[in-house]
Design an enzyme around this catalytic site. Structure first.
Site, mmCIF file in Angstrom:
data_model
loop_
_atom_site.group_PDB
_atom_site.id
_atom_site.type_symbol
_atom_site.label_atom_id
_atom_site.label_comp_id
_atom_site.label_asym_id
_atom_site.label_seq_id
_atom_site.Cartn_x
_atom_site.Cartn_y
_atom_site.Cartn_z
ATOM 1 N N TYR A 65 -2.922 11.507 -7.172
ATOM 2 C CA TYR A 65 -3.872 10.485 -7.625
ATOM 3 C C TYR A 65 -4.210 10.815 -9.078
ATOM 4 C CZ TYR A 65 -4.789 8.916 -2.807
ATOM 5 O OH TYR A 65 -4.693 8.411 -1.541
ATOM 6 N N PHE A 225 -6.982 1.288 2.605
ATOM 7 C CA PHE A 225 -6.866 -0.133 2.249
ATOM 8 C C PHE A 225 -7.588 -1.035 3.253
ATOM 9 C CE2 PHE A 225 -2.678 1.176 0.118
ATOM 10 C CZ PHE A 225 -3.305 1.407 -1.082
ATOM 11 N N LEU A 227 -10.392 -2.336 2.689
ATOM 12 C CA LEU A 227 -10.933 -3.405 1.854
ATOM 13 C C LEU A 227 -9.823 -4.196 1.163
ATOM 14 C CD1 LEU A 227 -13.956 -1.621 0.155
ATOM 15 C CD2 LEU A 227 -14.007 -3.273 2.021
ATOM 16 N N GLY A 229 -6.501 -4.465 2.064
ATOM 17 C CA GLY A 229 -5.512 -5.104 2.914
ATOM 18 C C GLY A 229 -4.143 -5.104 2.255
#
Length: 302
Positions: A65, A225, A227, A229
């Site tokens: 990340y 994911f 939120l 999607g």
């Protein structure tokens, strides 16, 4: 009338707890991927410290990340690693904090990602996470794989992580982006405390069965994911169904909060890790753990 309302100062404890291996954590956690997008590290540090104030004790991260480049594919300036931002914000780490990280991918100097190729690269990735987080052990390491039909066995890679667990570098092991057969294969090698897959109200619902299996085996299922999607790294989904809007109105909540609440209602073993680089969004996400959906609302949402 609304069935419940809640302030956005609601803490992570409202979501309840789950036993993540040998540690108990609040079911509302935090995902750190989006922290790297802002070129000012002070923003990420504020978000992380606020998360801790709200009782978040389960943070998801990975040494890959990073911005610029990385999973988000954004940004300019010097490299910003989520793991190092976590260290800057929270070290010395609170005793109750569980930091879950992932291996299986690595970020090159230019931010490009590459898949791990063999045990030595996996060991190097574990060591990189230790170094960037400033730890002498990792609380939880999830093996992130690429699914390839017929040639995606996890045995060798998970066996390598099991050896590092036996050596004391890792406390607990998990899997990411996997199927039930991967879970079966890994459990024959070492204990698995969590499965982390992309999953939401309207995305990857083929995982419904895996969610059920994890619950039966006492394994945490940690959707990412929830939120976003199908938008994935692009960010939160703003295209909500009429059902989501209706349930949101009933609870005086946002559609995004209903999506998080739906995820938590898929079982007491489901842990949410919504990510954000915004303090206000963080508070709203954490507050979603207080929403109690009725059986009728869950049926409406699907």
């Amino acid at each position: 009338m609304p069935t419940n309302t809640f302030p956005n100062e609601t803490g992570a404890a409202a979501a309840g707890t789950w036993r993540l291996g040998d540690r108990t954590v609040h079911r509302m956690g935090f995902g750190s991927m989006r922290l790297t997008a802002d070129p000012d590290p002070a923003t990420a540090i504020r978000v992380l410290r606020r998360a801790a104030e709200l009782g978040v004790d389960h943070i998801d991260t990975a040494a890959f990340y990073v911005s610029p480049g990385g999973t988000l594919g954004v940004g300019t300036g010097p490299a910003r690693y989520a793991t190092e931002l976590i260290r800057a914000a929270l070290a010395p780490y609170p005793a109750e904090l569980v930091i879950a990280t992932k291996v299986g991918f690595a970020a090159a100097a230019d931010g490009e990602l590459s898949e791990a190729n063999g045990p030595e690269q996996l060991r190097a990735q574990v060591d990189e996470n230790l170094r960037r987080l400033g730890r002498d052990h990792l609380d939880l390491v999830n093996l992130r794989i690429v699914k390839r039909a017929g040639r995606d066995s996890v045995a060798e890679s998970f066996g390598t992580l099991a050896e590092l667990r036996a050596a004391g570098k890792i406390r607990q092991l998990g899997l990411s982006n996997v199927r039930v057969d991967h879970l079966d294969e890994a459990q024959r090698i070492a204990p698995v405390v969590c499965v982390q897959n992309s999953y939401s109200l309207d995305h990857n619902r083929t995982d419904d069965e895996l969610v059920r299996v994890c619950g039966e085996r006492g394994i945490a299922y940690v959707p990412f994911f929830s939120l976003a999607g199908s938008r994935r790294e692009s960010g939160a989904n703003h295209d909500h169904s009429d059902a989501v809007h209706a349930v949101a109105r009933a609870h005086r909540a946002t559609p995004q909060q209903i999506r998080l609440a739906w995820a938590l209602h898929q079982g007491p073993h489901v842990l949410a890790i919504p990510g954000t680089g915004n303090v206000d969004h963080l508070a709203a996400n954490v507050a979603a753990g207080a929403i109690r959906l009725t059986a009728s609302e869950l049926a409406t949402l699907g």
